[in-house]
Design a protein around this motif. Structure first.
Motif, short mmCIF file in Angstrom:
data_model
loop_
_atom_site.label_atom_id
_atom_site.label_comp_id
_atom_site.label_asym_id
_atom_site.label_seq_id
_atom_site.Cartn_x
_atom_site.Cartn_y
_atom_site.Cartn_z
N GLN A 125 0.84 -1.20 0.00
CA GLN A 125 0.00 0.00 0.00
C GLN A 125 0.87 1.25 0.00
O GLN A 125 0.68 2.17 -0.80
N ASP A 126 1.86 1.29 0.89
CA ASP A 126 2.74 2.45 1.00
C ASP A 126 3.58 2.64 -0.26
O ASP A 126 3.81 3.76 -0.70
N ALA A 127 4.04 1.53 -0.83
CA ALA A 127 4.88 1.61 -2.02
C ALA A 127 4.12 2.23 -3.18
O ALA A 127 4.63 3.13 -3.86
N ARG B 159 2.19 9.53 -5.47
CA ARG B 159 2.48 10.89 -4.99
C ARG B 159 3.66 11.51 -5.75
O ARG B 159 3.64 12.69 -6.08
N ASP B 160 4.68 10.69 -6.05
CA ASP B 160 5.82 11.18 -6.81
C ASP B 160 5.39 11.58 -8.22
O ASP B 160 5.82 12.60 -8.73
N ALA C 207 3.61 14.88 -8.01
CA ALA C 207 4.56 15.96 -7.73
C ALA C 207 5.36 16.32 -8.99
O ALA C 207 5.59 17.49 -9.27
N ARG C 208 5.77 15.30 -9.75
CA ARG C 208 6.48 15.58 -11.00
C ARG C 208 5.61 16.38 -11.96
O ARG C 208 6.09 17.28 -12.64
N GLY C 209 4.35 16.01 -12.05
CA GLY C 209 3.44 16.74 -12.92
C GLY C 209 3.33 18.20 -12.53
O GLY C 209 3.35 19.09 -13.38
N HIS C 210 3.25 18.45 -11.22
CA HIS C 210 3.16 19.84 -10.75
C HIS C 210 4.45 20.61 -11.05
O HIS C 210 4.40 21.78 -11.44
N ARG C 211 5.60 19.95 -10.88
CA ARG C 211 6.87 20.62 -11.17
C ARG C 211 6.97 20.93 -12.66
O ARG C 211 7.43 22.01 -13.05
N THR C 212 6.54 19.99 -13.49
CA THR C 212 6.59 20.21 -14.94
C THR C 212 5.67 21.36 -15.32
O THR C 212 6.05 22.22 -16.13
N GLU C 213 4.47 21.41 -14.75
CA GLU C 213 3.55 22.51 -15.04
C GLU C 213 4.17 23.84 -14.64
O GLU C 213 4.07 24.82 -15.38
N ALA C 214 4.79 23.89 -13.49
CA ALA C 214 5.39 25.14 -13.02
C ALA C 214 6.53 25.57 -13.93
O ALA C 214 6.66 26.75 -14.27
#
Length: 66
Positions: free
Chosen positions: A26-28, A34-35, A38-45
């Motif tokens: 589950q955690d994996a 989540r990663d 987060a990558r998608g948000h960094r790319t958008e920014a």
């Protein structure tokens, strides 16, 4: 937060657990998702900053040509 149950190939989950260094399936999977988000948000920014820079260049008055 709402929970979702899904089925995944066991070998795929074990590989994710090993790569993520996490002992719980589950955690994996949660770490991977989540990663990915987060990558998608960094790319958008990053692309937003680049696009804004291009808009600023286009907005500058151009010198008369010819």
């Amino acid at each position: 937060m709402a929970k979702v149950n899904i089925s995944l190939d066991a070998e795929l989950v074990v590989e994710v657990m090993v790569l993520a260094g996490v002992g719980s399936p589950q955690d994996a999977i949660e770490v991977v998702v989540r990663d990915y988000i987060a990558r998608g948000h960094r790319t958008e920014a990053r692309t937003e900053l680049r696009d804004q820079g291009l808009r600023e260049v286009d907005a500058k008055p151009q010198e008369p040509q010819g």
